[in-house]
Design a protein around this motif. Structure first.
Motif, short mmCIF file in Angstrom:
data_model
loop_
_atom_site.label_atom_id
_atom_site.label_comp_id
_atom_site.label_asym_id
_atom_site.label_seq_id
_atom_site.Cartn_x
_atom_site.Cartn_y
_atom_site.Cartn_z
N TRP A 1 93.90 -28.61 1.05
CA TRP A 1 93.90 -29.28 2.35
C TRP A 1 92.97 -28.56 3.33
CZ3 TRP A 1 95.60 -33.85 3.93
CH2 TRP A 1 95.77 -34.08 5.31
N GLU A 2 93.03 -27.22 3.33
CA GLU A 2 92.17 -26.44 4.21
C GLU A 2 90.71 -26.50 3.77
OE1 GLU A 2 93.12 -25.24 6.96
OE2 GLU A 2 95.29 -25.09 6.77
N MET A 3 90.49 -26.47 2.47
CA MET A 3 89.12 -26.51 1.96
C MET A 3 88.45 -27.84 2.30
SD MET A 3 89.61 -24.62 -1.75
CE MET A 3 88.04 -23.78 -1.93
N ARG B 1 89.39 -20.99 8.90
CA ARG B 1 89.91 -21.73 7.75
C ARG B 1 89.90 -20.88 6.49
NH1 ARG B 1 90.70 -24.26 11.65
NH2 ARG B 1 91.23 -26.48 11.82
N LEU B 2 88.87 -20.09 6.29
CA LEU B 2 88.82 -19.21 5.13
C LEU B 2 89.94 -18.17 5.17
CD1 LEU B 2 85.03 -18.49 4.54
CD2 LEU B 2 86.61 -19.62 2.97
N GLU B 3 90.23 -17.66 6.35
CA GLU B 3 91.31 -16.68 6.48
C GLU B 3 92.66 -17.32 6.16
OE1 GLU B 3 90.67 -15.33 10.43
OE2 GLU B 3 88.97 -14.03 9.88
N LEU C 1 102.47 -26.24 -4.73
CA LEU C 1 102.51 -26.64 -3.32
C LEU C 1 101.52 -25.82 -2.50
CD1 LEU C 1 106.34 -27.15 -2.72
CD2 LEU C 1 104.58 -28.93 -2.74
N ILE C 2 101.43 -24.52 -2.80
CA ILE C 2 100.48 -23.67 -2.09
C ILE C 2 99.05 -24.07 -2.43
CG2 ILE C 2 99.65 -21.31 -1.74
CD1 ILE C 2 102.38 -21.90 -0.49
N PHE C 3 98.81 -24.41 -3.70
CA PHE C 3 97.48 -24.89 -4.08
C PHE C 3 97.11 -26.14 -3.28
CE2 PHE C 3 97.78 -23.06 -8.67
CZ PHE C 3 97.37 -21.83 -8.20
#
Length: 312
Positions: free
Chosen positions: A80-82, A99-101, A73-75
């Protein structure tokens, strides 16, 4: 005042549905008959909690299953952010850094969460139920491979022994067969692949090849290079890029490796082999495979000594 606000909202709703050739009154009538949302329906709690199926009667296996499901789920959150970075237009250093943070925080959470695995299972139970998992392996997390493709150019994911034979004109098929993680299940002398690697490719190879092509020019490194030059020199952004790279490819990996060492190598139970049959120590340790997403952002000394100081 309230009526004016209601009218404004209704006008906005009307414009929204007219834009997609829908009748506003039909949509509003559907809303009238719809049921109120509940937490359990929105989160799909019942479905989520029905996904844990043990293969043994050992209670700590449930910890193992749920922990890895949380990881997946975290992946998904990370991907999603990437994707937001990769498909953003006119990105700024501040957007990029933020977003990287977020992504790095997710990986830091994964790193610290290994304590659940390290201290949350009895070694004896783990060494029993893991035998029922063969030849499955955590290596077979497809989402983690997608994260790597989203992060960097393919050349940085190639087995370091073959990088001189690959450039941006190389076919995706050839590059795929020389990705660093192939070494965990492939004999390069004979070309023979292990069963767990063959099954992994049978399930996901087409997905991977498609993803490799999709992110070839929009991965995080490529998007960084597409920023204006003054934005690329932003020190906060460079710091965020390096922090992300180090967290994923050294800190998180080493924590994973150390937990594996505790159970597989130091427990005195079993033969020390991975369930998938890989040479897991060399596959996982960063100093061997030299997984570095942004080598251009590190000094020569840092690259030379990548992962060398990390202890098993």
């Amino acid at each position: 005042m309230t009526n004016t606000r209601h009218e404004t909202i209704l006008n906005q709703i009307d414009l929204k549905f007219k834009a997609i050739n829908q009748k506003t009154e039909t949509q509003l009538e559907g809303l009238f008959w719809s049921k109120p949302i509940t937490y359990w329906d929105y989160i799909q709690t019942d479905a989520l909690l029905s996904l844990q199926t043990q293969r043994t009667t050992l209670p700590d296996e449930m910890v193992f299953i749920m922990y890895h499901q949380v990881n997946e789920l975290i992946f998904k959150m990370i991907l999603w952010e990437m994707r937001q970075i990769s498909y953003s237009e006119n990105s700024s250093a501040s957007f990029f850094s933020e977003r990287l943070e977020r992504i790095t925080r997710y990986f830091e959470m994964l790193t610290t969460s290994f304590e659940i695995m390290e201290n949350g299972m009895e070694v004896e139970q783990y060494m029993k139920f893991r035998n029922t998992l063969t030849p499955a392996s955590g290596f077979q997390s497809a989402q983690y491979r997608l994260i790597e493709f989203c992060a960097t150019d393919l050349i940085n994911l190639i087995d370091y022994r073959y990088r001189d034979s690959i450039d941006r004109t190389t076919s995706y098929e050839f590059a795929f067969d020389h990705l660093y993680w192939q070494a965990a299940g492939k004999n390069y002398t004979t070309g023979k692949k292990s069963f767990f690697l063959e099954e992994f490719e049978r399930k996901y190879k087409n997905v991977f090849l498609s993803h490799m092509q999709e992110y070839n020019t929009i991965n995080i490194w490529q998007k960084f290079q597409q920023l204006p030059l003054d934005e690329q020199k932003n020190q906060e952004l460079i710091k965020a890029m390096r922090h992300f790279d180090h967290t994923v490819n050294i800190t998180w990996v080493m924590q994973h490796l150390n937990v594996a060492m505790k159970y597989i190598d130091h427990s005195g139970i079993g033969d020390g082999a991975a369930t998938g049959g890989s040479d897991w120590k060399k596959y996982m340790h960063p100093k061997y495979q030299r997984r570095i997403f942004f080598p251009e952002l590190w000094s020569t000394d840092e690259l030379t000594n990548w992962g060398e100081s990390e202890k098993l």
